[in-house]
Design a protein around this motif. Structure first.
Motif, PDB file in Angstrom:
ATOM      1  N   TYR A 245      10.994   4.508   3.723  1.00 26.37           N
ATOM      2  CA  TYR A 245      10.405   4.225   5.180  1.00 26.37           C
ATOM      3  C   TYR A 245      11.496   4.730   6.198  1.00 26.37           C
ATOM      4  O   TYR A 245      12.449   3.765   6.432  1.00 26.37           O
ATOM      5  CB  TYR A 245      10.184   2.733   5.085  1.00 26.37           C
ATOM      6  N   THR A 248       8.009   5.624  11.213  1.00 24.79           N
ATOM      7  CA  THR A 248       6.565   4.965  11.400  1.00 24.79           C
ATOM      8  C   THR A 248       5.283   5.780  11.437  1.00 24.79           C
ATOM      9  O   THR A 248       4.212   5.309  11.370  1.00 24.79           O
ATOM     10  CB  THR A 248       6.438   4.040  12.486  1.00 24.79           C
ATOM     11  N   ALA A 251       2.683   5.036   8.608  1.00 23.52           N
ATOM     12  CA  ALA A 251       2.043   3.836   8.531  1.00 23.52           C
ATOM     13  C   ALA A 251       1.291   3.549  10.017  1.00 23.52           C
ATOM     14  O   ALA A 251      -0.055   2.936   9.776  1.00 23.52           O
ATOM     15  CB  ALA A 251       3.073   2.819   8.668  1.00 23.52           C
ATOM     16  N   ASP A 252       1.502   4.327  11.205  1.00 25.60           N
ATOM     17  CA  ASP A 252       0.847   4.202  12.276  1.00 25.60           C
ATOM     18  C   ASP A 252      -0.830   4.825  11.789  1.00 25.60           C
ATOM     19  O   ASP A 252      -1.618   4.362  12.411  1.00 25.60           O
ATOM     20  CB  ASP A 252       1.566   4.780  13.403  1.00 25.60           C
ATOM     21  N   VAL A 255      -2.957   2.522   9.876  1.00 24.88           N
ATOM     22  CA  VAL A 255      -3.362   1.384  10.604  1.00 24.88           C
ATOM     23  C   VAL A 255      -4.434   1.832  11.498  1.00 24.88           C
ATOM     24  O   VAL A 255      -5.764   1.432  12.007  1.00 24.88           O
ATOM     25  CB  VAL A 255      -2.486   0.562  11.671  1.00 24.88           C
ATOM     26  N   SER A 291      -0.805   2.417   2.534  1.00 22.13           N
ATOM     27  CA  SER A 291      -0.836   1.161   2.800  1.00 22.13           C
ATOM     28  C   SER A 291       0.291   0.600   3.645  1.00 22.13           C
ATOM     29  O   SER A 291       1.053   1.711   3.918  1.00 22.13           O
ATOM     30  CB  SER A 291      -0.992   0.208   1.592  1.00 22.13           C
ATOM     31  N   THR A 292       0.295  -0.369   4.527  1.00 24.42           N
ATOM     32  CA  THR A 292       1.434  -0.659   5.266  1.00 24.42           C
ATOM     33  C   THR A 292       2.542  -1.093   4.512  1.00 24.42           C
ATOM     34  O   THR A 292       2.697  -1.445   3.390  1.00 24.42           O
ATOM     35  CB  THR A 292       1.129  -1.836   6.132  1.00 24.42           C
TER      36      THR A 292
END
Length: 328
Positions: A245, A248, A251-252, A255, A291-292
């Motif tokens: 990680y 971001t 991950a963004d 979402v 996934s987050t």
């Protein structure tokens, strides 16, 4: 005489001019494993005759035949074009880049009807004699490419075949100078198509193409042999990105469920200035399915993102392969 073990085995491949018609191999691949097998459907007559306690051997018949199995290997800098064409479906001729020794193959996603292979495998007896098993009418049903930290770029092909011919002469293998693509050559970019940006923290990438086909086309007047499989569902493209990680962006995208273009590329040694050995998959639109990031302990957070590749309506899904091969 060959070595009397798997070390003496060989696999040769050729594109067929007609489905299921033997074509002598033109390329020999350095494979890691294969599972191609002859298949048959049998039926046993079971009529009752006075006093007979066991069915007659002479009444057992073979009604249909076929072949299927996997072929796994590392992806090399030469000799892979014939397989990529059978996977992607478009008819390809290597295009010379300027006046260099580099030839680019642009494999665009298309229907695969008319794209079949003869896959001839040589299987050694312990005596060193090598048996010929020529699998005719091979269609690629799926292919999964993968590369992770410290590893090679690998691919596993799932094949469906028409039959196996054991009467052909085993071709003498030849292996041109070539090298495997590997993690140290890998880049992964996402963003606007044509202006993708390199992503950080990528540890493993896999991409799978599934080509659903009707593989049970057995009809009368064909002697128990199948007709060429035809596409019977949409192509499915999936994959995964294993990461640390470090940013971001992915991950963004998960979402928001926004589409992004993805380019997965391996650039090897230079064939000529500005023209390296190259393997590249371009997916103009992927959506992340999971996934987050989650924290499950003190170690570095390592989210894994699965994705689905879709049609953006404008740009082709493609596989590019640049080598010194002047033909497939």
């Amino acid at each position: 005489m060959a070595i009397g073990s798997g070390l003496g085995a060989q696999v040769g491949i050729a594109a067929e001019s007609s489905y299921g018609v033997y074509t002598a191999p033109t390329r020999f691949v350095e494979f890691t494993s294969e599972g191609l097998k002859f298949q048959k459907t049998t039926a046993q007559s079971s009529g009752i005759a006075a006093g007979r306690l066991v069915d007659r051997s002479s009444r057992r018949v073979v009604t249909t035949v076929g072949a299927a199995g996997e072929l796994a290997m590392e992806v090399f800098t030469r000799g892979m074009g014939v397989l990529f064409q059978a996977l992607m479906g478009s008819t390809v001729a290597p295009e010379q880049q300027e006046e260099t020794d580099a030839y680019l193959q642009e494999h665009l996603l298309a229907d695969t009807f008319g794209k079949s292979l003869t896959v001839q495998k040589g299987v050694p007896l312990t005596t060193g004699v090598v048996s010929d098993f020529s699998v005719l009418g091979c269609k690629i049903i799926s292919a999964e490419f993968s590369c992770e930290v410290g590893g090679m770029l690998t691919v596993s092909f799932e094949l469906d075949g028409k039959t196996v011919d054991e009467t052909q002469t085993l071709a003498a293998p030849s292996y041109p100078p070539m090298a495997p693509f590997h993690f140290g050559q890998m880049t992964l970019r996402t963003g606007v198509h044509g202006a993708e940006v390199a992503r950080s923290g990528i540890r493993k990438v896999s991409v799978k193409f599934e080509r659903p086909q009707a593989t049970e086309r057995y009809y009368a007047n064909a002697g128990g042999l199948k007709a060429e499989p035809i596409s019977n569902d949409k192509v499915k493209i999936t994959g995964s990105l294993e990461t640390d990680y470090t940013e971001t962006t992915l991950a963004d995208l998960f979402v928001s469920d926004a589409a992004t273009s993805m380019v997965w590329e391996f650039a090897g040694a230079e064939i000529d200035e500005d023209y390296p050995e190259l393997f590249r998959i371009t997916l103009p639109a992927i959506h992340l399915d999971e996934s987050t990031p989650v924290v499950d302990g003190p170690d570095v957070v390592k989210p894994n993102f699965s994705f689905t590749g879709l049609d953006d309506g404008v740009n082709p899904i493609r596989l590019d392969y640049q080598s010194t091969d002047t033909t497939l």
